[in-house]
Enzyme design. Structure first.
Site, short mmCIF file in Angstrom:
data_model
loop_
_atom_site.label_atom_id
_atom_site.label_comp_id
_atom_site.label_asym_id
_atom_site.label_seq_id
_atom_site.Cartn_x
_atom_site.Cartn_y
_atom_site.Cartn_z
N THR A 190 -22.68 -85.14 12.40
CA THR A 190 -22.73 -84.11 11.34
C THR A 190 -21.35 -83.81 10.75
O THR A 190 -21.25 -83.10 9.77
CB THR A 190 -23.31 -82.77 11.88
N CYS A 383 -39.22 -106.89 -24.69
CA CYS A 383 -38.09 -106.88 -25.61
C CYS A 383 -37.48 -108.28 -25.71
O CYS A 383 -38.04 -109.15 -26.37
CB CYS A 383 -37.08 -105.81 -25.18
N HIS A 509 -40.24 -101.25 -24.86
CA HIS A 509 -40.14 -101.23 -23.39
C HIS A 509 -41.25 -100.35 -22.80
O HIS A 509 -41.01 -99.17 -22.53
CB HIS A 509 -38.79 -100.68 -22.96
N GLU A 511 -42.25 -100.22 -19.90
CA GLU A 511 -41.94 -99.81 -18.52
C GLU A 511 -41.43 -98.37 -18.42
O GLU A 511 -41.57 -97.73 -17.39
CB GLU A 511 -40.92 -100.78 -17.88
N1 GLN Z 1 -30.83 -108.45 -27.15
C1 GLN Z 1 -32.07 -108.20 -27.82
C2 GLN Z 1 -31.90 -107.31 -29.04
O1 GLN Z 1 -30.90 -106.66 -29.20
C3 GLN Z 1 -33.08 -107.60 -26.86
C4 GLN Z 1 -32.72 -106.23 -26.36
C5 GLN Z 1 -33.50 -105.82 -25.15
O2 GLN Z 1 -34.09 -106.63 -24.47
N2 GLN Z 1 -33.48 -104.54 -24.83
O3 GLN Z 1 -32.77 -107.24 -29.87
#
Ligand code: GLN
Length: 546
Positions: A190, A383, A509, A511
């Site tokens: 600790t 992307c 994206h 995600e």
């Molecule tokens: N490099 C690519 C662009 O600028 C894809 C970007 C990314 O995958 N976030 O469009």
């Protein structure tokens, strides 16, 4: 009620899971009926992490308003199921830029600009913005770095001042530390926690609660020792033993009595009974043995899994809901270029190519897209992964192996991915991409439209380049479907192949919007296709609505 503030500081070492702890506490308070938001104070001088290498910083998490933020914001949004905004991540760079801007305009009327009060006032102004912009009643604030770092001092001084301004009853300090284990004697120690608390005290902050992270069980006597030496209630010493199940942390926090302690300490009345059934089921489902599916994630930062943390979590959420175990293999795209691992790639059940920038490893990712296309392996391109799926398709159907994105070859004869006109004149790198939430209209009858079960969706973007519309008609005739478009029809948001079980690329994206209890529809459709390919039993989920 007055806004309540809970500050999280870190002690002993970095990476002890301060962000996850804050996120878990946030979840708990939300489930007690309070409106919660979280803010991260990052001591580095970059204005935001958008210009930093993922090797330095892990993933850049993007918010609805286009803010490029620390990956901890992803933990907050996923655990608490909230949508945060740009005031929820501030950096030293932003604070200084604002103060220096005001000084140049002459706003300080001849004064000498100093860390205290000018910098600390600006930090406090931004802390106050959180409840104003989100309506949160309880604001959780995580201070990045470890107590004792030179660069976090202005932030610590600012949060100290907040207590004197808004009152003890409205503020709480939680210090998250680490108990090292000495193998030779088999003991947890600790002392580093005591030192860290002393350091915090020396700058005027006495913690109200200590979360002691450890890889080993923490016994009662150790809790008592920490309580005595660090002058906190024994109830407020919370041992947090490492769990392999990330989403178990809120349950552990709850079982340790954190909710009750905070509510009492801040004089709050819980508005509802905790109902953790859904969350408990989720954790139980994570632990249950399930049939496995193999997915290869092809990227160039694969040594550092944090660089793709939202992608990994989104895959896990969807696999969990399908009732299968995700076996994720991390494939370095530069290795594929050297001819290593390409055969293995043919034997996975799914391939995913996430986002990225710059030319290193690009050809390897195109090889991955090609393998997925020719072997009919389910493919999800995010992307950059979408753009490279288009490049592979272009090379195949146009018979031109030099077709490319102008990001990687400015002189290509077939620039199938190109800069948007409005990006041509931009020279600054920071914060100038197409960022944040944009609408996407789904084209009926496509894989994407079926996955969403909706006509119009809003998704988060972070890119400069786009599908080149000159090729749209031609590619459509050759079997590429543009299943998601901007409402004016000008921008391709989703592309998919028609004679393939699942080859889908999103310019955005998805995600970033997946939740453990509400997987993203595109990820769910992808994982379901992966299960089909693997030939494993999976739950056909009810249409997942966002
Ligand atoms: N490099 C690519 C662009 O600028 C894809 C970007 C990314 O995958 N976030 O469009």
């Amino acid at each position: 009620m007055a806004t309540k503030y809970i500050f999280f500081t870190g002690g002993v070492v970095s990476s002890v899971g301060k962000g996850v702890t804050a996120a878990a506490v946030g979840r708990l308070l939300k489930d007690l009926g309070f409106q919660v938001a979280v803010q991260k104070l990052d001591p580095y001088i970059n204005v935001d992490p958008g210009t930093m290498s993922p090797y330095q910083h892990g993933e850049v998490f993007v918010l609805d308003d286009g803010a490029e933020t620390d990956l901890d914001l992803g933990h907050y949004e996923r655990f608490i199921d909230v949508r945060l905004n740009k005031v929820c991540n501030i950096t030293t760079g932003q604070v200084y830029a604002e103060v220096i801007g005001k000084e140049r305009r002459g706003d300080y009327l001849g004064g000498t600009i100093q860390v205290i009060p000018h910098i600390t006032n600006e930090i406090k102004r931004r802390i106050a913005m959180v409840s104003k912009t989100t309506g949160a009643e309880i604001v959780l604030i995580e201070v990045g770095g470890t107590v004792g770092d030179i660069e976090s001092l202005p932030f610590l001084e600012a949060i100290r001042q907040v207590r004197t301004e808004v009152g003890r009853e409205n503020t709480m300090y939680v210090h998250v530390t680490w108990l090292p284990y000495i193998g030779a004697t088999g003991e947890l120690k600790t002392k580093p926690t005591q030192h860290s608390v002393r350091e915090l005290r020396s700058i005027g902050i006495s913690p109200d609660m200590i979360v002691a992270r450890s890889d080993y069980p923490v016994d009662e006597s150790l809790r008592e020792k920490i309580a005595v030496f660090c002058d906190v209630d024994k109830r407020a010493v919370v041992p947090m033993v490492t769990t392999p199940v990330l989403y178990e942390v809120p349950l552990l926090v709850q079982k340790a009595g954190v909710g009750e302690y905070i509510v009492q300490r801040l004089g709050l009345q819980p508005r509802q009974q905790l109902n953790w059934q859904e969350w408990e089921n989720l954790v139980e489902e994570v632990k249950r043995p399930k049939p496995a599916i193999k997915v290869a994630l092809v990227g160039k930062y694969v040594e550092l899994h944090d660089a793709y943390i939202s992608v990994r979590e989104a895959l896990k959420h969807a696999a969990l809901h399908a009732g299968v175990e995700l076996e994720l293999s991390w494939v370095h795209s530069a290795e594929l270029e050297k001819g290593r691992g390409l055969d293995e790639l043919k034997h996975v059940d799914g391939i995913i190519v996430p986002g990225g920038f710059g030319s290193r490893g690009i050809e390897g990712k195109i090889m991955a897209a090609r393998t997925a296309r020719t072997e009919k392996i389910p493919y999800l391109g995010l992307c950059l992964g979408m753009q490279l799926m288009v490049v592979d398709f272009a090379r195949a159907v146009l018979g031109d192996e030099s077709a490319n994105s102008t990001e990687f070859d400015r002189a290509t004869g077939n620039p199938v991915i190109d800069l948007m006109p409005e990006q041509n004149a931009i020279t600054d790198m920071g914060g100038t991409m197409r960022l944040g939430l944009y609408p996407c209209k789904l084209q009926p009858g496509t894989i994407a439209a079926k996955a969403y079960g909706e006509d119009l969706v809003q998704e988060r973007h972070r890119h400069r380049f786009e599908f080149n519309n000159t090729y749209r008609k031609q590619f459509e005739d050759l079997g590429m479907r543009f299943s998601g478009l901007s409402p004016d029809g000008r921008l391709v948001e989703i592309a998919e192949l028609s004679d393939h079980p699942f080859m889908v690329g999103t310019q955005f994206h998805p995600e970033f919007l997946s939740r453990p209890n509400r997987p993203h529809p595109i990820f769910q459709a992808y994982i379901n296709a992966v299960c089909e390919r693997a030939g494993v039993e999976y739950h056909k989920p009810k249409a997942a609505k966002k």
